[in-house]
Write an enzyme that holds these catalytic residues in place. Structure first.
Site, PDB file in Angstrom:
ATOM      1  N   GLY A   7      -4.895  -8.277   5.586  1.00  0.00           N
ATOM      2  CA  GLY A   7      -6.132  -9.021   5.737  1.00  0.00           C
ATOM      3  C   GLY A   7      -7.393  -8.186   5.698  1.00  0.00           C
ATOM      4  O   GLY A   7      -8.429  -8.625   5.211  1.00  0.00           O
ATOM      5  N   LYS A  33       1.803  -7.173  -1.880  1.00  0.00           N
ATOM      6  CA  LYS A  33       1.291  -7.814  -0.671  1.00  0.00           C
ATOM      7  C   LYS A  33       0.123  -7.004  -0.133  1.00  0.00           C
ATOM      8  O   LYS A  33       0.207  -5.769  -0.029  1.00  0.00           O
ATOM      9  CB  LYS A  33       2.394  -7.921   0.381  1.00  0.00           C
ATOM     10  N   ASP A  79       4.076 -10.291   5.287  1.00  0.00           N
ATOM     11  CA  ASP A  79       5.121  -9.398   4.790  1.00  0.00           C
ATOM     12  C   ASP A  79       6.383 -10.187   4.456  1.00  0.00           C
ATOM     13  O   ASP A  79       7.030  -9.966   3.427  1.00  0.00           O
ATOM     14  CB  ASP A  79       5.451  -8.336   5.838  1.00  0.00           C
ATOM     15  N   LYS A  92       6.812  -4.939   9.311  1.00  0.00           N
ATOM     16  CA  LYS A  92       6.655  -4.555   7.908  1.00  0.00           C
ATOM     17  C   LYS A  92       7.907  -3.852   7.373  1.00  0.00           C
ATOM     18  O   LYS A  92       8.403  -4.158   6.288  1.00  0.00           O
ATOM     19  CB  LYS A  92       5.435  -3.645   7.774  1.00  0.00           C
ATOM     20  N   GLY A 113      -5.287 -11.477   8.710  1.00  0.00           N
ATOM     21  CA  GLY A 113      -5.403 -11.342  10.162  1.00  0.00           C
ATOM     22  C   GLY A 113      -6.812 -11.146  10.676  1.00  0.00           C
ATOM     23  O   GLY A 113      -7.240 -11.858  11.607  1.00  0.00           O
TER      24      GLY A 113
END
Length: 271
Positions: A10, A7, A159, A214, A42
């Site tokens: 942004g 993952k 997440d 997270k 984000g």
């Protein structure tokens, strides 16, 4: 060997040098591991909100997404961010396929509490498409836009999206952000954490806001998958290669069952 789910945050997407660095590492990783990339976006969403003079707020680290905001959030994440990543991966010689959580019923997505707006929570559903793509050597790049059974588009925390994909594939999960991992009060990296240590750090307000989301997602994934989940930095992509030899790339979040096994072993050694 289990698939690897990575993952990325942004901020990574707008950094071409960081993208080249990570995709160069991915080229090495996919020689021995099937790999899926799940992303947020984000900062791109924030840019769109500011350009449109729309106010963006967060509750408990999650972005409140109103019906007015949703089309722009979808455009930013499933459009701009996802396509940018596909282009960057192709430039590095990879074979990416851009997807969202809404595709092929990968996950089951339901709306969270009304205070968050059009924000969804997810659980794994059907991994058939991903398995086909992985078996054919493609690199799936998945944005965190989901869809309810009724057809409502929902913004999902990236997440939590990555957690669901890792659960779906029974894969190892690495969450990359702009920090090296979970830091203590002195801003030193913590190599490993279990549930009790996490609870203590949350109570002390050391783990909070976005990192709290997270860590909770990492612990949830670690618990369901039954293996540690790594929180690390995309700014140091070479650290991921350490995982091939079993070394830590950042902070390892351990599942309760693994913690119990380690404690049992430790007790036996001291008897």
């Amino acid at each position: 060997m289990q698939p690897l789910v990575i993952k990325v945050g942004g901020a990574f997407i707008g950094d071409k040098d960081a993208a080249r660095g990570l995709f160069a590492v991915i080229q090495e990783l996919i020689k021995t591991r099937q790999l899926v990339l799940v992303h947020g976006g984000g900062p791109i969403v924030e840019q769109w909100m500011q350009a449109l003079n729309l106010k963006s707020t967060k509750i408990d680290g999650l972005r409140v997404t109103t019906d007015v905001h949703m089309p722009y959030v979808v455009g930013a994440l499933a459009g701009t961010a996802n396509t940018q990543l596909v282009a960057q991966a192709r430039a590095c010689g990879l074979e990416p396929v851009g997807l969202s959580l809404a595709d092929a019923h990968l996950v089951r997505c339901t709306q969270m509490q009304a205070k968050y707006g059009a924000v969804g929570e997810v659980e794994p559903a059907d991994g058939k498409l991903l398995k086909v793509l992985l078996d054919e050597g493609y690199l799936p790049l998945i944005s965190s836009i989901g869809c309810s059974d009724g057809g409502q588009l929902l913004n999902v925390n990236a997440d939590q999206a990555a957690t669901a994909i890792a659960q779906l594939l029974k894969g190892e999960l690495v969450m990359l952000s702009d920090v090296a991992g979970v830091l203590d009060k002195q801003q030193s990296l913590l190599a490993q954490l279990n549930a009790q240590q996490i609870d203590a750090l949350v109570e002390q307000k050391v783990i909070r806001d976005g990192m709290l989301v997270k860590v909770k997602a990492a612990l949830s994934a670690a618990t369901s998958i039954g293996m540690p989940v790594t929180i690390a930095s995309w700014k140091q992509p070479q650290s991921l290669l350490q995982m091939l030899s079993g070394d830590s790339a950042g902070t390892r979040i351990c599942p309760p069952e693994l913690q119990s096994m380690d404690e049992t072993k430790l007790n036996q050694e001291h008897q």
